[in-house]
Design an enzyme around this catalytic site. Structure first.
Site, mmCIF file in Angstrom:
data_model
loop_
_atom_site.group_PDB
_atom_site.id
_atom_site.type_symbol
_atom_site.label_atom_id
_atom_site.label_comp_id
_atom_site.label_asym_id
_atom_site.label_seq_id
_atom_site.Cartn_x
_atom_site.Cartn_y
_atom_site.Cartn_z
ATOM 1 N N HIS A 1 -3.426 0.526 -3.356
ATOM 2 C CA HIS A 1 -3.522 -0.487 -2.305
ATOM 3 C C HIS A 1 -2.477 -1.560 -2.599
ATOM 4 O O HIS A 1 -1.868 -1.570 -3.678
ATOM 5 C CB HIS A 1 -4.915 -1.107 -2.302
ATOM 6 C CG HIS A 1 -5.959 -0.235 -1.682
ATOM 7 N ND1 HIS A 1 -7.204 -0.705 -1.362
ATOM 8 C CD2 HIS A 1 -5.942 1.071 -1.313
ATOM 9 C CE1 HIS A 1 -7.918 0.265 -0.824
ATOM 10 N NE2 HIS A 1 -7.178 1.358 -0.790
ATOM 11 N N GLU B 1 -2.650 -4.781 -3.393
ATOM 12 C CA GLU B 1 -2.905 -5.606 -4.574
ATOM 13 C C GLU B 1 -2.730 -4.798 -5.856
ATOM 14 O O GLU B 1 -2.177 -5.293 -6.845
ATOM 15 C CB GLU B 1 -4.330 -6.186 -4.528
ATOM 16 C CG GLU B 1 -4.589 -7.090 -3.339
ATOM 17 C CD GLU B 1 -5.131 -6.378 -2.117
ATOM 18 O OE1 GLU B 1 -5.772 -7.053 -1.305
ATOM 19 O OE2 GLU B 1 -4.919 -5.149 -1.961
ATOM 20 N N CYS C 1 -10.320 -5.298 -0.471
ATOM 21 C CA CYS C 1 -11.418 -4.336 -0.499
ATOM 22 C C CYS C 1 -12.182 -4.449 -1.824
ATOM 23 O O CYS C 1 -11.827 -5.246 -2.698
ATOM 24 C CB CYS C 1 -10.870 -2.924 -0.336
ATOM 25 S SG CYS C 1 -9.977 -2.343 -1.804
ATOM 26 N N CYS D 1 -9.886 -3.713 -4.974
ATOM 27 C CA CYS D 1 -8.940 -4.792 -5.263
ATOM 28 C C CYS D 1 -9.666 -6.064 -5.688
ATOM 29 O O CYS D 1 -9.189 -6.793 -6.561
ATOM 30 C CB CYS D 1 -8.034 -5.016 -4.058
ATOM 31 S SG CYS D 1 -7.006 -3.563 -3.705
ATOM 32 N N ASN E 1 0.847 -1.173 0.000
ATOM 33 C CA ASN E 1 0.000 0.000 0.000
ATOM 34 C C ASN E 1 0.895 1.238 0.000
ATOM 35 O O ASN E 1 1.775 1.367 0.845
ATOM 36 C CB ASN E 1 -0.906 -0.025 1.238
ATOM 37 C CG ASN E 1 -1.949 1.050 1.221
ATOM 38 O OD1 ASN E 1 -1.634 2.228 1.100
ATOM 39 N ND2 ASN E 1 -3.205 0.652 1.353
ATOM 40 N N ASP F 1 -8.171 5.041 4.146
ATOM 41 C CA ASP F 1 -7.835 3.952 3.227
ATOM 42 C C ASP F 1 -9.046 3.097 2.891
ATOM 43 O O ASP F 1 -9.163 2.599 1.777
ATOM 44 C CB ASP F 1 -6.723 3.076 3.820
ATOM 45 C CG ASP F 1 -6.144 2.118 2.803
ATOM 46 O OD1 ASP F 1 -5.578 2.591 1.798
ATOM 47 O OD2 ASP F 1 -6.268 0.898 3.004
#
Length: 150
Positions: A55, A57, A84, A87, A44, A147
């Site tokens: 992020h 990923e 999330c 992602c 991240n 975030d």
């Protein structure tokens, strides 16, 4: 847990620790092919790069570079935290068939959507991942809330 899962999660966890040491959110990820080649890894970087989308990923995908979409269908994406919505969308877009996460105690992402779309989801419930994320959330709740879109 297989040897491959331990290896993959460790790469992701090393990335999470790197982010934390840079003052960022400690979430790491990596993409590993079926022949154990690390195609991309990242962490991240929302704080470090003032980015709305980097992020863990997304950073791993970015660092993998431009690859044919079919490449990812033969890969596992490892992440230290449950993915999330953003992602999860990228995981589905590129056709990953397998996601291995370190934990979903500190954040429960869209695992259900992944499973509904035929993605194998493995939660390793890794204590080191849980502790690192909990520590960050306690230290910097405002950054964490930003975030996750709160």
């Amino acid at each position: 847990m297989t040897f491959d899962d331990k290896k993959g999660l460790q790469v992701a966890l090393d990335q999470a620790k790197k982010s934390y040491s840079e003052g960022g959110i400690p979430i790491g990820s990596c993409i590993i092919s079926s022949d154990d080649t690390v195609l991309g890894q990242g962490h991240n970087e929302r704080i470090q790069k003032h980015s709305a989308i980097l992020h863990g990923e997304m950073s791993a995908l970015e660092n993998a570079g431009r690859l044919p979409g079919k490449t990812y269908k033969d890969c596992t994406i490892y992440t230290t935290l449950s993915p999330c919505s953003m992602c999860t969308g990228a995981i589905l877009l590129y056709g990953f068939k397998r996601v291995v996460m370190g934990e979903n105690v500190n954040f429960l992402g869209n695992e259900k959507l992944l499973i509904e779309n035929g993605v194998e989801v493995v939660n390793l419930n890794d204590q080191e991942c849980i502790d690192l994320m909990a520590k960050f959330i306690k230290e910097k709740p405002q950054d964490w809330n930003e975030d996750i879109g709160e």
